[in-house]
Design a protein around this motif. Structure first.
Motif: not given
Lengths: 447, 332
Positions: B106-115
């Protein structure tokens, strides 16, 4: 190949050092959140809600890291230190049990309400949940510091067939070093959280955040730091005197005092030499250590010579103590200077903000250094005079411990880097966000 | 002041309760993690939102269970934990990854969300599988022959299946629309797999463990004891039919699969404890031999009597606050 004992010690030190970083923040940050929320409830000024909303995110992240690393701790007693529970489990068990029962469930349950329930419960219940979470973290600190202090200065027990049995629970819980260690740690937590808030708020201001919230939180944090820092010196001094009474060998190592002597000098810097049992390159203030510890220039301080074979390794305790005190002094100076500037000029200069950003985690360094002093200072004992570290260690093969240590270490390093990055990334996002329309929240709150 | 025998019953019972509550509660949120799609952001958000306010408290039951073992049966605790050293480490790493992924997604960059969603899923699978694996080793008295390891692997898969079942049932309860239909299908699939798993474990276990065989087939066992296993198997079939009905009409009784799954958990847990009682370390230590000093356990008992009902009350309060179908998870 390192043996199971050394690997287990490194693993426990790694785990607990990583773990303590997060409760050190959350114990006091919980109370900061209470302050922000109550101020909002009273004034209805949206800036307090903004401050709350920003810092509750950091709280959630920090809390999560504390929880996951804490669960690991609860298993380590059994996996790596079975001798600890076998010998002193009758004392340690109930204290840990009370921590789980009176703190962990309460924190975790009301954290859910606090984080996700703002629109589902009344403002009063929401503020109450915030208070309960803060109370929970503090209760948790109470029990675990009681146990830790008992390991330093055990009282209220008897030995039967080599096993420790409780005789007086009041004496166990409120053992001689507990009140000092508990207040010292709570204040350390307050200062750590205050510098974190000041640092991250300064970061936002440097990034040209024109909202009111970071200014307010900066002011609150520096005020708290100015109030707590002098108190910490006072409590720290009392804690030191208490240690002198109950664990003189630890104080001797802290002071680098190899021989018992009257009018002991205060060693500002030196490199303690364990082979010659003297200090190399010492810079000293004559008689000052005696003055501080006994409040008498000619007071006698017991040296390490009285504890040969059963005193802690001198170097880490000696340096740890100086790092803690040095960092503490720096924190006091910075807190007073910046708070004064803020009062005079209503804002801080660029370099002042930069210094505060650089000192965001100064509390971590001081707290860890302090814990190293007190924990290494207890060696070779796990429970002073009752159980040595060596007696408590597991029989698990060293290869297995090496595997688990490597796994924990790599995970923890990654998590620490991610935590700090996410913290400042959250701040970046807060800078970019436009002013919220707080009337919506108010309506929900007043519905 | 209770005597050691009474304390063995009280703390043994409490520990069993903590393990059971843990399996049901953290079971459903681990199950949701196992089911988390990594290619459908909306579904992932809703699924995470359904467990958001609860997962932390759910996991605390594990700390309580381990804590009670540590406090009340310290010798057993250290024997078991040393025997399971590496599986525990792996499970803990799984729980760590999962716990932090929940916040970082919820807090990381959007592109990392999937990871982070992938990490959440992997952490959940790892933790669930290792719990089952350890249960298998425990059942086999920590024997390390190939046969025992195979059994433990089977048990690991079984627990993954069971958590998926209750996780899917939780989603049937908490979600609506398309996701709920998906959950109904997941639930049915996981139910069938778990059904096979439970039967397999029930057959294999008494065959390779003579104590368990004795407990079920050679003792003067009242017939009533046959009721739980029979009921358990019947419930799997009822569950399947309920889910078929829900496929046609999802408006009614969305709570039923979760209730049935929870009862299945309780019955399986009963079967397990009955197989080993009064042993806490199978074949080695009974709860009466392992129990800690009465002065310590009596001291903690005051807390237990006051605090445990309070914990149950505020847990119910929290479930009431977040009652009903899940809403998008906005922090604050």
């Amino acid at each position: 190949m390192l043996d199971t004992l050394l690997l287990s010690r490194i693993q426990f030190a790694t785990n607990i050092s990583f773990h303590i970083l997060f409760p050190t923040i959350t114990i006091a940050l919980g109370w900061f959140l209470v302050f922000f929320k109550v101020r909002y409830d009273i004034t209805n000024h949206p800036v307090w809600l903004r401050a709350y909303r920003f810092w509750v995110k950091i709280f959630a992240l920090t809390f999560a890291l504390g929880v996951v690393s804490g669960i690991t701790m609860s298993f380590q007693f059994g996996t790596n230190w079975p001798g600890f529970m076998e010998k002193v489990g009758n004392i340690a068990g109930p204290l840990l049990g009370y921590e789980v029962l009176t703190a962990f469930f309460m924190e975790a349950t009301f954290l859910g309400v606090m984080l996700f329930g703002m629109n589902r419960v009344s403002p009063r219940v929401h503020t109450l949940s915030t208070v309960i979470v803060a109370v929970g973290t503090t209760i948790s600190a109470f029990w675990i510091l009681s146990l830790n202090s008992w390991m330093q200065t055990p009282t209220g027990f008897e030995l039967r067939d080599g096993i420790v049995y409780p005789t007086d629970w009041f004496a166990v819980i409120f053992n001689p070093s507990f009140p000092y260690r508990f207040s010292h740690m709570l204040l350390a937590s307050g200062l750590t959280a205050a510098f974190l808030i000041a640092g991250v708020s300064s970061y936002r201001l440097l990034k040209k955040d024109n909202k009111h919230a970071p200014n307010m939180t900066l002011k609150v944090a520096l005020t708290v730091a100015c109030l707590l820092a002098p108190l910490q010196i006072f409590v720290g001094d009392l804690h030191g005197l208490n240690t002198l009474e109950h664990q003189p060998q630890k104080v001797a190592a802290m002071e680098g005092a190899w021989e018992t002597q009257k009018g002991l000098p205060l060693v500002l810097f030196a490199i303690p030499n364990e082979t010659t049992r003297t200090n190399d390159f010492a810079i000293e203030i004559p008689k000052a250590a005696s003055l501080i510890l006994t409040h008498d220039l000619e007071g006698e301080i017991k040296g390490l010579n009285e504890f040969e074979g059963v005193h802690p390794p001198v170097k880490p305790v000696f340096f740890g103590f100086r790092i803690m005190v040095g960092m503490g002094m720096l924190m006091i100076a910075v807190a007073f200077i910046t708070r004064f500037s803020l009062w005079r000029n209503h804002k801080l200069s660029h370099w002042q903000l930069r210094i505060l950003v650089a000192m965001s985690f100064s509390g971590w360094i001081a707290t860890l250094a302090g814990w190293y002093v007190t924990e290494i200072g207890r060696q070779p004992y796990l429970v002073s005079g009752v159980l040595t570290v060596k007696e408590a260690v597991t029989t698990v093969a060293s290869t297995n411990v090496a595997i688990s240590l490597t796994a924990y270490l790599s995970v923890y390093i990654v998590l620490l880097v991610l935590y700090i990055r996410t913290l400042f990334y959250t701040a970046d996002k807060a800078v970019q966000v436009e002013e919220y329309d707080y009337s919506i929240v108010k309506e929900v709150h007043h519905a | 002041m209770l005597n050691p025998e009474m304390l063995s019953y009280v703390y043994g019972g409490l520990m069993a309760l903590a393990i059971l509550v843990y399996a049901i509660l953290d079971g459903y949120d681990l199950g949701v993690g196992i089911l988390l799609p990594t290619n459908n952001d909306t579904d992932a958000d809703t699924m995470i939102a359904s467990i958001g306010p609860f997962w932390d408290a759910n996991e605390t039951w594990l700390v309580l269970a381990v804590g009670l073992a540590l406090i009340a049966f310290p010798t057993a605790h250290s024997v078991i934990l040393q025997a399971l050293y590496l599986p525990i480490t792996i499970m803990l790493i799984g729980l760590i990854i999962r716990g932090v992924a929940f916040d970082f997604r919820a807090k990381a960059k959007i592109k990392r969300k999937k990871r982070w969603d992938t990490m959440f899923k992997l952490g959940s699978i790892l933790a669930a599988f290792m719990q089952g694996y350890m249960l298998g080793l425990y059942v086999m008295s920590f024997d390390t022959s190939i046969l025992s390891i195979l059994f433990a692997l089977l048990s690991g898969a079984g627990v993954v299946g069971a958590y998926t079942l209750i996780g899917a049932a939780w989603l049937v309860l908490k979600t609506e629309g398309e996701l709920q239909f998906k959950a109904i299908h997941w639930c049915q699939f996981a139910g069938r797999i778990t059904f096979i798993g439970v039967i397999a474990v029930s057959i294999v276990n008494p065959l390779i463990n003579s104590d368990v065989y004795k407990a079920w087939f050679e003792s003067q066992m009242p017939l009533i004891l046959l009721a739980p296993p029979v009921l358990c198997l019947a419930l799997f079939i009822v569950q399947d039919r309920v889910l078929n009905k829900l496929k046609r009409n999802n408006e009614k009784r969305g709570w039923l699969p979760f209730l049935i799954s929870a009862v299945i958990f309780i019955l399986c847990f009963f079967g397990l404890t009955y197989s080993f009682y009064p042993y806490i370390v199978p074949g080695q230590l009974t709860i009466f031999e392992a129990v800690a000093a009465p002065e310590s356990l009596n001291f903690l008992l005051y807390g237990v009597i006051v605090v445990v009902p309070t914990i149950i009350l505020y847990t119910l309060f929290s479930y009431r606050v977040f009652w009903g179908k899940v809403q998008p998870l906005s922090y604050y």
